[in-house]
Design an enzyme around this catalytic site. Structure first.
Site, PDB file in Angstrom:
ATOM      1  N   SER A  12      31.469  80.896  60.966  1.00 33.87           N
ATOM      2  CA  SER A  12      30.631  79.848  60.282  1.00 33.87           C
ATOM      3  C   SER A  12      31.469  79.410  59.200  1.00 33.87           C
ATOM      4  CB  SER A  12      29.258  80.354  60.147  1.00 33.87           C
ATOM      5  OG  SER A  12      28.488  79.495  60.114  1.00 33.87           O
ATOM      6  N   HIS A  55      24.361  81.028  67.306  1.00 37.39           N
ATOM      7  CA  HIS A  55      25.138  81.526  66.208  1.00 37.39           C
ATOM      8  C   HIS A  55      25.287  82.837  65.586  1.00 37.39           C
ATOM      9  CE1 HIS A  55      27.163  79.375  62.929  1.00 37.39           C
ATOM     10  NE2 HIS A  55      26.658  80.074  61.962  1.00 37.39           N
TER      11      HIS A  55
END
Ligand code: GCU
Length: 421
Positions: free
Chosen positions: A261, A402
Protein backbone atom coordinates in the site's frame (compact mmCIF):
# COMPACT_ATOMS: atom_id res chain seq x y z
CA UNK A 1 -28.77 37.10 -16.96
CA UNK A 2 -32.13 35.35 -16.96
CA UNK A 3 -32.97 33.01 -14.08
CA UNK A 4 -33.20 29.81 -16.23
CA UNK A 5 -29.74 30.53 -17.67
CA UNK A 6 -28.31 31.03 -14.20
CA UNK A 7 -30.00 27.87 -13.06
CA UNK A 8 -28.56 25.87 -15.94
CA UNK A 9 -25.08 27.19 -15.20
CA UNK A 10 -25.52 26.36 -11.54
CA UNK A 11 -26.75 22.84 -12.29
CA UNK A 12 -23.85 22.33 -14.67
CA UNK A 13 -21.33 23.42 -12.01
CA UNK A 14 -22.92 21.22 -9.36
CA UNK A 15 -22.92 18.21 -11.68
CA UNK A 16 -19.26 18.88 -12.58
CA UNK A 17 -18.20 18.90 -8.97
CA UNK A 18 -20.22 15.75 -8.23
CA UNK A 19 -18.77 13.90 -11.20
CA UNK A 20 -15.27 14.92 -10.10
CA UNK A 21 -15.90 13.57 -6.66
CA UNK A 22 -17.30 10.29 -7.88
CA UNK A 23 -14.99 7.33 -7.90
CA UNK A 24 -14.73 5.51 -11.21
CA UNK A 25 -15.34 1.80 -10.73
CA UNK A 26 -16.59 1.11 -14.22
CA UNK A 27 -14.22 0.40 -17.11
CA UNK A 28 -16.56 2.24 -19.49
CA UNK A 29 -16.01 5.47 -17.58
CA UNK A 30 -12.23 5.37 -17.82
CA UNK A 31 -11.25 8.32 -20.02
CA UNK A 32 -9.29 7.88 -23.21
CA UNK A 33 -5.69 8.84 -22.60
CA UNK A 34 -2.32 8.52 -24.22
CA UNK A 35 0.21 6.24 -22.57
CA UNK A 36 3.51 8.12 -22.52
CA UNK A 37 6.10 5.90 -24.19
CA UNK A 38 8.99 4.97 -21.89
CA UNK A 39 11.22 4.70 -24.96
CA UNK A 40 10.60 8.15 -26.48
CA UNK A 41 12.31 11.08 -24.79
CA UNK A 42 10.48 14.30 -23.91
CA UNK A 43 12.10 15.79 -27.01
CA UNK A 44 10.83 12.96 -29.21
CA UNK A 45 13.95 10.84 -29.67
CA UNK A 46 13.33 7.11 -29.89
CA UNK A 47 15.47 5.02 -27.56
CA UNK A 48 16.63 1.70 -28.92
CA UNK A 49 19.67 0.80 -26.81
CA UNK A 50 20.21 0.31 -23.10
CA UNK A 51 23.05 2.84 -23.30
CA UNK A 52 20.66 5.54 -24.55
CA UNK A 53 18.06 4.52 -22.00
CA UNK A 54 20.62 4.93 -19.22
CA UNK A 55 22.18 8.10 -20.56
CA UNK A 56 19.16 10.00 -21.90
CA UNK A 57 15.78 8.65 -21.02
CA UNK A 58 16.15 7.15 -17.58
CA UNK A 59 17.68 10.32 -16.06
CA UNK A 60 14.98 12.62 -17.46
CA UNK A 61 12.18 10.36 -16.25
CA UNK A 62 13.81 10.00 -12.86
CA UNK A 63 14.23 13.77 -12.58
CA UNK A 64 10.59 14.28 -13.54
CA UNK A 65 9.35 11.95 -10.80
CA UNK A 66 11.67 13.63 -8.32
CA UNK A 67 10.61 17.19 -9.08
CA UNK A 68 6.92 16.63 -9.70
CA UNK A 69 5.75 13.54 -7.86
CA UNK A 70 7.69 12.39 -4.79
CA UNK A 71 10.06 15.31 -4.23
CA UNK A 72 13.80 15.66 -3.92
CA UNK A 73 15.83 14.74 -0.87
CA UNK A 74 17.56 18.05 -0.04
CA UNK A 75 20.87 16.60 1.10
CA UNK A 76 22.81 13.39 1.28
CA UNK A 77 22.93 12.30 4.90
CA UNK A 78 25.19 9.49 6.05
CA UNK A 79 24.61 7.18 9.02
CA UNK A 80 26.16 8.92 11.99
CA UNK A 81 26.36 5.80 14.15
CA UNK A 82 24.76 2.43 14.56
CA UNK A 83 24.14 0.49 17.69
CA UNK A 84 23.16 -3.15 18.13
CA UNK A 85 20.39 -2.87 20.70
CA UNK A 86 19.80 -6.59 20.99
CA UNK A 87 20.80 -9.85 19.33
CA UNK A 88 20.17 -13.54 19.61
CA UNK A 89 21.67 -16.42 17.64
CA UNK A 90 18.80 -18.72 18.50
CA UNK A 91 15.70 -16.83 17.53
CA UNK A 92 12.49 -18.30 16.09
CA UNK A 93 13.02 -21.71 17.72
CA UNK A 94 16.68 -21.77 16.86
CA UNK A 95 16.13 -21.27 13.14
CA UNK A 96 17.25 -17.69 12.82
CA UNK A 97 19.61 -14.98 13.97
CA UNK A 98 17.83 -11.92 15.32
CA UNK A 99 19.41 -8.48 15.31
CA UNK A 100 17.89 -5.18 16.37
CA UNK A 101 20.03 -2.35 15.14
CA UNK A 102 19.47 1.33 15.69
CA UNK A 103 20.76 3.73 13.04
CA UNK A 104 21.26 7.33 14.09
CA UNK A 105 21.43 10.42 11.88
CA UNK A 106 22.40 13.90 12.98
CA UNK A 107 22.31 17.24 11.22
CA UNK A 108 21.94 20.86 12.32
CA UNK A 109 22.14 19.70 15.95
CA UNK A 110 19.09 17.53 15.45
CA UNK A 111 18.92 13.79 15.66
CA UNK A 112 16.81 10.94 14.31
CA UNK A 113 17.09 7.21 14.96
CA UNK A 114 15.28 4.20 13.60
CA UNK A 115 15.58 0.53 14.39
CA UNK A 116 15.94 -2.33 11.95
CA UNK A 117 14.62 -5.69 13.09
CA UNK A 118 16.54 -8.33 11.18
CA UNK A 119 16.04 -12.09 11.03
CA UNK A 120 18.53 -14.17 9.07
CA UNK A 121 18.11 -17.90 8.40
CA UNK A 122 20.82 -19.95 10.09
CA UNK A 123 20.90 -22.66 7.46
CA UNK A 124 21.78 -20.41 4.49
CA UNK A 125 24.87 -18.33 3.92
CA UNK A 126 24.49 -15.11 1.94
CA UNK A 127 20.72 -15.35 2.00
CA UNK A 128 18.68 -12.94 -0.07
CA UNK A 129 16.77 -10.57 2.18
CA UNK A 130 13.31 -9.04 2.03
CA UNK A 131 13.30 -5.52 3.43
CA UNK A 132 10.03 -3.73 4.13
CA UNK A 133 8.38 -1.27 6.46
CA UNK A 134 5.59 -2.12 8.85
CA UNK A 135 2.67 0.14 9.82
CA UNK A 136 2.47 -0.25 13.60
CA UNK A 137 5.90 -1.14 14.94
CA UNK A 138 8.34 -4.03 14.63
CA UNK A 139 6.71 -5.78 17.59
CA UNK A 140 3.45 -6.18 15.65
CA UNK A 141 4.90 -8.44 12.96
CA UNK A 142 5.78 -11.32 15.31
CA UNK A 143 4.91 -12.82 18.68
CA UNK A 144 8.64 -12.79 19.48
CA UNK A 145 8.72 -11.16 22.94
CA UNK A 146 12.23 -9.83 22.43
CA UNK A 147 11.18 -7.37 19.77
CA UNK A 148 11.53 -3.85 21.09
CA UNK A 149 8.47 -1.57 21.12
CA UNK A 150 9.04 1.74 19.38
CA UNK A 151 8.41 4.97 21.24
CA UNK A 152 7.71 6.87 18.01
CA UNK A 153 4.35 8.46 17.21
CA UNK A 154 1.78 6.07 15.77
CA UNK A 155 -1.66 6.37 14.27
CA UNK A 156 -4.27 5.14 16.73
CA UNK A 157 -5.92 1.82 16.03
CA UNK A 158 -8.74 0.62 18.22
CA UNK A 159 -8.54 -2.97 17.04
CA UNK A 160 -4.85 -3.10 17.98
CA UNK A 161 -5.32 -1.27 21.27
CA UNK A 162 -3.23 1.70 20.10
CA UNK A 163 -4.33 4.90 21.86
CA UNK A 164 -2.81 8.33 22.43
CA UNK A 165 -0.55 7.73 19.43
CA UNK A 166 1.55 5.43 21.58
CA UNK A 167 2.61 1.85 20.88
CA UNK A 168 2.43 -0.65 23.73
CA UNK A 169 2.60 -4.41 24.27
CA UNK A 170 -1.15 -4.55 23.58
CA UNK A 171 -0.34 -4.59 19.86
CA UNK A 172 2.40 -7.22 19.99
CA UNK A 173 1.87 -9.79 17.24
CA UNK A 174 -1.19 -8.03 15.82
CA UNK A 175 0.14 -8.05 12.28
CA UNK A 176 1.67 -11.55 12.15
CA UNK A 177 -0.90 -12.35 9.43
CA UNK A 178 0.91 -9.99 7.05
CA UNK A 179 4.41 -11.37 7.66
CA UNK A 180 4.92 -15.03 6.78
CA UNK A 181 8.17 -15.12 8.76
CA UNK A 182 8.36 -18.89 9.09
CA UNK A 183 7.80 -19.42 5.40
CA UNK A 184 10.41 -16.80 4.59
CA UNK A 185 13.06 -18.21 6.91
CA UNK A 186 12.32 -21.84 5.99
CA UNK A 187 12.72 -20.94 2.33
CA UNK A 188 16.18 -19.57 3.10
CA UNK A 189 15.48 -15.84 3.05
CA UNK A 190 16.13 -13.16 5.60
CA UNK A 191 13.61 -10.55 6.64
CA UNK A 192 14.27 -7.00 7.76
CA UNK A 193 11.64 -4.54 8.84
CA UNK A 194 11.45 -1.00 10.18
CA UNK A 195 8.58 0.92 11.72
CA UNK A 196 7.89 3.64 9.16
CA UNK A 197 6.77 6.13 11.82
CA UNK A 198 10.34 6.28 13.13
CA UNK A 199 11.53 7.73 9.84
CA UNK A 200 8.60 10.07 9.41
CA UNK A 201 5.35 10.03 11.41
CA UNK A 202 2.48 9.55 8.98
CA UNK A 203 0.62 12.80 9.59
CA UNK A 204 0.23 16.04 7.77
CA UNK A 205 3.09 17.72 9.54
CA UNK A 206 6.50 17.80 7.96
CA UNK A 207 8.11 19.61 10.88
CA UNK A 208 9.08 16.29 12.43
CA UNK A 209 10.67 13.01 11.31
CA UNK A 210 13.64 13.13 9.00
CA UNK A 211 12.43 16.25 7.19
CA UNK A 212 13.28 18.67 9.95
CA UNK A 213 16.91 17.55 10.16
CA UNK A 214 17.51 18.83 6.67
CA UNK A 215 15.69 22.15 6.70
CA UNK A 216 17.81 25.20 6.17
CA UNK A 217 17.57 28.00 8.71
CA UNK A 218 14.01 29.37 9.03
CA UNK A 219 12.60 26.59 6.86
CA UNK A 220 9.74 24.55 8.29
CA UNK A 221 8.14 23.13 5.16
CA UNK A 222 9.69 21.33 2.19
CA UNK A 223 10.01 23.49 -0.94
CA UNK A 224 7.62 22.79 -3.82
CA UNK A 225 9.94 20.21 -5.35
CA UNK A 226 11.21 18.75 -2.08
CA UNK A 227 10.30 15.48 -0.46
CA UNK A 228 7.03 14.46 1.10
CA UNK A 229 6.63 11.46 3.38
CA UNK A 230 6.82 8.78 0.69
CA UNK A 231 10.23 10.05 -0.41
CA UNK A 232 11.28 10.18 3.24
CA UNK A 233 10.26 6.56 3.75
CA UNK A 234 12.08 5.60 0.56
CA UNK A 235 15.14 7.42 1.91
CA UNK A 236 14.99 5.31 5.09
CA UNK A 237 15.05 2.11 3.03
CA UNK A 238 18.20 3.31 1.30
CA UNK A 239 19.79 4.10 4.64
CA UNK A 240 19.02 0.55 5.78
CA UNK A 241 20.82 -0.51 2.62
CA UNK A 242 23.84 1.62 3.63
CA UNK A 243 23.90 -0.35 6.85
CA UNK A 244 23.58 -3.74 5.13
CA UNK A 245 26.61 -2.84 3.02
CA UNK A 246 28.76 -2.59 6.13
CA UNK A 247 27.27 -5.63 7.87
CA UNK A 248 29.16 -8.80 6.87
CA UNK A 249 26.24 -10.97 7.96
CA UNK A 250 24.07 -9.56 5.17
CA UNK A 251 24.51 -10.06 1.45
CA UNK A 252 23.76 -6.51 0.32
CA UNK A 253 23.72 -7.59 -3.32
CA UNK A 254 20.50 -9.54 -2.74
CA UNK A 255 18.15 -7.16 -0.97
CA UNK A 256 14.59 -7.19 -2.28
CA UNK A 257 12.67 -4.15 -1.16
CA UNK A 258 9.04 -4.84 -0.38
CA UNK A 259 6.02 -2.78 0.66
CA UNK A 260 2.27 -2.85 1.01
CA UNK A 261 0.00 0.00 0.00
CA UNK A 262 1.51 3.41 0.93
CA UNK A 263 4.62 1.47 1.85
CA UNK A 264 4.48 -0.21 -1.56
CA UNK A 265 4.58 3.26 -3.10
CA UNK A 266 7.65 3.90 -0.94
CA UNK A 267 9.28 0.60 -1.95
CA UNK A 268 8.82 1.41 -5.64
CA UNK A 269 10.30 4.86 -5.22
CA UNK A 270 13.19 3.42 -3.20
CA UNK A 271 13.83 0.86 -5.94
CA UNK A 272 13.75 3.55 -8.61
CA UNK A 273 16.17 5.80 -6.70
CA UNK A 274 18.59 3.24 -5.46
CA UNK A 275 19.93 0.71 -7.89
CA UNK A 276 21.56 -1.26 -5.10
CA UNK A 277 18.19 -2.87 -4.44
CA UNK A 278 18.31 -6.17 -6.31
CA UNK A 279 14.55 -6.45 -6.68
CA UNK A 280 11.32 -4.67 -5.82
CA UNK A 281 7.89 -5.91 -4.70
CA UNK A 282 4.82 -3.70 -4.74
CA UNK A 283 1.89 -5.19 -2.86
CA UNK A 284 -1.40 -3.38 -3.60
CA UNK A 285 0.40 -0.05 -3.93
CA UNK A 286 -2.31 1.62 -6.04
CA UNK A 287 -2.47 5.34 -6.77
CA UNK A 288 0.96 7.01 -6.75
CA UNK A 289 2.40 3.48 -6.71
CA UNK A 290 2.03 0.91 -9.45
CA UNK A 291 -1.35 1.91 -10.85
CA UNK A 292 -1.70 4.31 -13.75
CA UNK A 293 -2.78 7.80 -12.75
CA UNK A 294 -4.30 8.72 -16.12
CA UNK A 295 -6.92 5.96 -15.88
CA UNK A 296 -8.43 7.79 -12.87
CA UNK A 297 -10.00 4.48 -11.83
CA UNK A 298 -10.44 4.12 -8.05
CA UNK A 299 -8.28 6.56 -6.11
CA UNK A 300 -7.16 9.61 -8.08
CA UNK A 301 -4.35 12.14 -7.67
CA UNK A 302 -6.79 14.78 -6.39
CA UNK A 303 -8.21 12.42 -3.80
CA UNK A 304 -4.87 11.15 -2.55
CA UNK A 305 -3.44 14.68 -2.32
CA UNK A 306 -6.52 15.83 -0.48
CA UNK A 307 -6.52 12.99 2.05
CA UNK A 308 -2.76 12.69 2.45
CA UNK A 309 -1.35 16.14 1.64
CA UNK A 310 2.04 15.19 3.08
CA UNK A 311 2.78 12.10 0.98
CA UNK A 312 3.93 13.67 -2.28
CA UNK A 313 5.75 16.89 -3.09
CA UNK A 314 3.69 20.07 -3.38
CA UNK A 315 4.28 20.19 -7.15
CA UNK A 316 2.25 16.99 -7.54
CA UNK A 317 -0.90 18.93 -6.60
CA UNK A 318 -0.68 20.61 -10.02
CA UNK A 319 -2.09 17.38 -11.38
CA UNK A 320 -5.19 17.23 -9.19
CA UNK A 321 -8.04 16.57 -11.67
CA UNK A 322 -5.44 17.37 -14.32
CA UNK A 323 -3.85 14.02 -15.14
CA UNK A 324 -3.79 14.92 -18.83
CA UNK A 325 -1.04 17.44 -18.10
CA UNK A 326 1.25 14.78 -16.63
CA UNK A 327 4.20 14.07 -18.92
CA UNK A 328 4.66 10.64 -17.33
CA UNK A 329 2.63 7.86 -15.81
CA UNK A 330 3.39 5.24 -13.20
CA UNK A 331 4.51 2.55 -15.66
CA UNK A 332 7.53 4.76 -16.19
CA UNK A 333 8.27 4.63 -12.49
CA UNK A 334 8.30 0.84 -12.85
CA UNK A 335 10.56 1.16 -15.90
CA UNK A 336 13.13 2.96 -13.73
CA UNK A 337 13.56 -0.33 -11.86
CA UNK A 338 14.62 -2.21 -15.02
CA UNK A 339 16.40 -4.51 -15.53
CA UNK A 340 16.04 -5.66 -11.92
CA UNK A 341 13.26 -8.12 -11.07
CA UNK A 342 10.01 -6.39 -10.20
CA UNK A 343 6.83 -7.92 -8.80
CA UNK A 344 3.51 -6.06 -8.77
CA UNK A 345 0.64 -7.71 -6.91
CA UNK A 346 -3.03 -6.75 -6.82
CA UNK A 347 -6.10 -8.03 -5.02
CA UNK A 348 -9.43 -8.61 -6.72
CA UNK A 349 -11.50 -6.66 -4.20
CA UNK A 350 -8.98 -3.83 -3.93
CA UNK A 351 -10.65 -1.71 -6.59
CA UNK A 352 -9.50 1.48 -4.85
CA UNK A 353 -5.95 0.57 -5.97
CA UNK A 354 -7.11 -0.24 -9.53
CA UNK A 355 -5.80 -3.78 -10.17
CA UNK A 356 -6.11 -3.38 -13.93
CA UNK A 357 -4.15 -0.13 -13.79
CA UNK A 358 -1.46 -1.95 -11.80
CA UNK A 359 -1.34 -4.70 -14.40
CA UNK A 360 -1.18 -2.26 -17.32
CA UNK A 361 1.72 -0.48 -15.68
CA UNK A 362 3.75 -3.68 -15.61
CA UNK A 363 2.83 -4.29 -19.22
CA UNK A 364 3.75 -0.80 -20.45
CA UNK A 365 7.00 -0.86 -18.45
CA UNK A 366 8.01 -4.09 -20.12
CA UNK A 367 9.50 -2.53 -23.27
CA UNK A 368 12.39 -1.27 -21.14
CA UNK A 369 12.97 -4.71 -19.64
CA UNK A 370 12.89 -6.19 -23.13
CA UNK A 371 15.59 -3.76 -24.19
CA UNK A 372 17.77 -5.53 -21.63
CA UNK A 373 16.73 -8.96 -22.95
CA UNK A 374 14.58 -9.58 -19.87
CA UNK A 375 11.16 -11.10 -19.94
CA UNK A 376 8.38 -8.70 -19.09
CA UNK A 377 4.64 -8.96 -19.58
CA UNK A 378 4.83 -8.55 -23.38
CA UNK A 379 1.54 -9.09 -25.14
CA UNK A 380 -0.06 -10.97 -22.30
CA UNK A 381 -3.59 -10.22 -21.21
CA UNK A 382 -4.39 -9.61 -17.59
CA UNK A 383 -4.23 -13.05 -15.93
CA UNK A 384 -7.10 -14.65 -14.05
CA UNK A 385 -7.15 -14.43 -10.29
CA UNK A 386 -4.58 -16.61 -8.58
CA UNK A 387 -2.70 -17.26 -11.84
CA UNK A 388 0.63 -15.54 -11.30
CA UNK A 389 3.10 -14.54 -14.00
CA UNK A 390 6.64 -14.98 -12.68
CA UNK A 391 8.83 -13.36 -15.31
CA UNK A 392 11.47 -10.75 -14.48
CA UNK A 393 8.45 -8.48 -14.44
CA UNK A 394 5.99 -10.46 -12.35
CA UNK A 395 2.32 -9.87 -11.64
CA UNK A 396 -0.54 -11.52 -9.85
CA UNK A 397 -4.04 -10.68 -8.82
CA UNK A 398 -5.32 -12.80 -5.98
CA UNK A 399 -8.79 -13.20 -4.57
CA UNK A 400 -9.62 -11.12 -1.52
CA UNK A 401 -9.05 -7.68 -0.13
CA UNK A 402 -6.39 -5.03 0.26
CA UNK A 403 -3.91 -6.89 2.46
CA UNK A 404 -0.76 -8.99 2.49
CA UNK A 405 -1.55 -12.68 2.73
CA UNK A 406 0.31 -15.98 2.87
CA UNK A 407 -0.63 -16.44 -0.77
CA UNK A 408 1.25 -13.25 -1.65
CA UNK A 409 4.35 -14.36 0.26
CA UNK A 410 4.24 -17.83 -1.31
CA UNK A 411 4.33 -16.19 -4.73
CA UNK A 412 7.12 -13.77 -3.80
CA UNK A 413 9.21 -16.66 -2.51
CA UNK A 414 8.63 -18.80 -5.61
CA UNK A 415 9.50 -15.91 -7.88
CA UNK A 416 12.55 -15.02 -5.76
CA UNK A 417 13.70 -18.65 -6.00
CA UNK A 418 14.02 -18.24 -9.77
CA UNK A 419 15.54 -14.76 -9.76
CA UNK A 420 17.73 -14.46 -6.66
CA UNK A 421 19.18 -17.88 -5.93
C1 GCU B 1 -5.46 4.69 1.72
C2 GCU B 1 -4.92 5.43 0.52
C3 GCU B 1 -4.11 4.51 -0.39
C4 GCU B 1 -3.07 3.77 0.42
C5 GCU B 1 -3.73 3.06 1.58
C6 GCU B 1 -2.76 2.38 2.55
O1 GCU B 1 -6.45 3.79 1.29
O2 GCU B 1 -5.99 6.01 -0.15
O3 GCU B 1 -3.45 5.27 -1.38
O4 GCU B 1 -2.38 2.87 -0.40
O5 GCU B 1 -4.43 4.01 2.36
O6 GCU B 1 -1.60 2.72 2.61
O7 GCU B 1 -3.22 1.52 3.29
Amino acid sequence: MKIPVLLTILLFLVSMSISKAQTIYNENEVPLFEVPNPLITFKGKTISTTADWEKLRRPELHAFFKDNVYGRVPKNLKIDSYHILEQDDNALNGKALRRQVELTFTHNNKKLSFTILLYLPKHVKNAALFLGYNFYGNHTITEDEAVIISSAWSNNNEEFGIENNTLTAASRGKRTNRWAIEKIINAGYGLATIYYGEVDPDKNDLSDGIHHLLYSENQNQPKLEEWGSIAAWAWGLSKAMDYFEINPEVDASKVIVFGHSRLGKSALWAGANDQRFAGVISNNSGCGGASMSKRTFGETIAVINERFPHWFCTNFKEYNNNEGALAVDQHQLLALIAPRPLYVASAKEDRWADPKGEFLSTKYASSVYELYGKKGIGNMEMPNTNSPIHNTVAYHIRTGKHDVTDYDWEQYIKWANTHFK
